[in-house]
Design a protein around this motif. Structure first.
Motif, short mmCIF file in Angstrom:
data_model
loop_
_atom_site.label_atom_id
_atom_site.label_comp_id
_atom_site.label_asym_id
_atom_site.label_seq_id
_atom_site.Cartn_x
_atom_site.Cartn_y
_atom_site.Cartn_z
N SER A 87 -2.52 -35.69 56.06
CA SER A 87 -3.57 -35.44 54.76
C SER A 87 -4.75 -34.80 55.83
O SER A 87 -5.21 -35.26 56.69
N MET A 88 -5.66 -34.19 54.93
CA MET A 88 -6.84 -33.54 55.12
C MET A 88 -7.74 -33.86 54.04
O MET A 88 -7.51 -33.61 52.72
N VAL A 89 -8.98 -33.98 54.10
CA VAL A 89 -10.18 -33.95 53.18
C VAL A 89 -10.86 -32.87 53.41
O VAL A 89 -11.40 -32.21 54.44
N VAL A 90 -10.75 -31.60 52.43
CA VAL A 90 -11.35 -30.52 52.33
C VAL A 90 -12.84 -30.46 51.34
O VAL A 90 -12.67 -30.84 50.09
N GLY A 91 -13.95 -30.33 51.86
CA GLY A 91 -14.97 -30.37 51.28
C GLY A 91 -15.26 -28.94 50.63
O GLY A 91 -15.18 -27.94 51.39
N VAL A 92 -15.69 -28.83 49.34
CA VAL A 92 -15.67 -27.54 48.72
C VAL A 92 -17.08 -27.25 48.12
O VAL A 92 -17.47 -28.34 47.47
N ARG A 93 -17.81 -26.51 48.35
CA ARG A 93 -19.38 -26.37 47.69
C ARG A 93 -19.34 -25.12 46.98
O ARG A 93 -18.55 -24.07 47.58
N VAL A 94 -19.96 -25.35 45.69
CA VAL A 94 -20.00 -23.88 44.84
C VAL A 94 -21.41 -23.65 44.58
O VAL A 94 -22.28 -24.46 44.17
N GLU A 95 -21.50 -22.22 44.65
CA GLU A 95 -23.10 -21.71 44.40
C GLU A 95 -22.89 -20.68 43.58
O GLU A 95 -22.06 -19.95 43.78
N SER A 96 -23.99 -20.58 42.52
CA SER A 96 -23.98 -19.34 41.79
C SER A 96 -25.13 -18.51 42.11
O SER A 96 -26.31 -19.14 42.60
N LYS A 101 -31.84 -11.44 39.64
CA LYS A 101 -33.08 -12.23 39.95
C LYS A 101 -33.09 -12.53 41.49
O LYS A 101 -34.29 -13.17 41.97
N GLY A 102 -31.89 -12.82 42.17
CA GLY A 102 -31.71 -13.13 43.48
C GLY A 102 -31.65 -14.71 43.54
O GLY A 102 -32.11 -15.09 44.78
N THR A 103 -31.82 -15.38 42.53
CA THR A 103 -31.77 -16.69 42.59
C THR A 103 -30.24 -17.54 42.84
O THR A 103 -29.32 -16.88 42.18
N LYS A 104 -30.20 -18.38 43.63
CA LYS A 104 -28.98 -19.16 43.88
C LYS A 104 -29.07 -20.80 43.65
O LYS A 104 -30.31 -21.48 43.64
N ARG A 105 -28.03 -21.31 43.01
CA ARG A 105 -28.12 -22.54 42.64
C ARG A 105 -26.91 -23.35 43.19
O ARG A 105 -25.55 -22.50 43.00
N HIS A 106 -26.93 -24.71 43.55
CA HIS A 106 -25.83 -25.31 43.83
C HIS A 106 -25.44 -25.84 42.63
O HIS A 106 -26.04 -26.60 41.59
#
Length: 181
Positions: A87-96, A101-106
């Protein structure tokens, strides 16, 4: 198959424009659509690391921190945080990203446990993980600890091991009424 691989070798990312067809009744991007994308990228990352077909065994909690709007770009990034035998643990990060506006959010992060399978559906060994940074060691150690805590939690509450007397006092102050007969 290599005996050990770096997480850099299997990192993947995708960016997708959120369309009206992805929205829920509230006009925001449906959480189920985001979860589907997260599962896809976890699969891609785990398959790239193991060079095998992989299946999702479990998903650690997913907290939606911010709503995603139609018209925003959604970027998902995945990397291997932990390797067991199969098995493997995959870390997933999502940003919009609001492109006007050029703004990013986690938006959220989660951990997918993926298992490598052979052509007959049997679990097979995966390459170990080469840890090259303090962040890599932290991620591996955190995943190992999370796995140990899940095992304890799961076995502690199995009906054959559960002792009501150990837990009934902890219900005081909760939104519950206990009527034992």
């Amino acid at each position: 198959m290599e005996e050990f691989k770096s997480s850099k070798e299997s990192r993947v990312s995708i960016t997708e424009l959120m369309l009206p067809s992805h929205s829920n009744f509230g006009g925001k991007v449906h959480g189920g659509h985001i979860l589907n994308l997260m599962d896809q990228i976890a699969f891609a990352c785990a398959s790239k690391h193991s060079q095998c077909y992989c299946v999702t065994a479990s998903v650690n909690r997913v907290d939606f921190l911010h709503p995603v709007e139609v018209g925003e770009l959604l970027t998902l990034k995945a990397s291997i945080n932990y390797t067991g035998r199969t098995s493997m643990v995959v870390g997933v990060r999502v940003e919009s990203e609001n492109i006007t506006k050029g703004t990013k959010r986690h938006c959220n992060s989660s951990y997918f446990t993926m298992v490598a399978k052979d052509e007959n559906g049997n679990s097979i060994p995966v390459p170990g993980l080469i840890l090259e940074t303090e962040q890599g060691i932290r991620r591996f150690a955190r995943s190992k600890k999370r796995k140990e805590e899940a095992f304890i939690r799961d076995t502690q509450f199995e009906s054959s091991h559960f002792k009501m007397a150990d837990h009934v006092d902890s219900l005081s102050g909760e939104n519950v009424q206990v009527n034992l007969k």
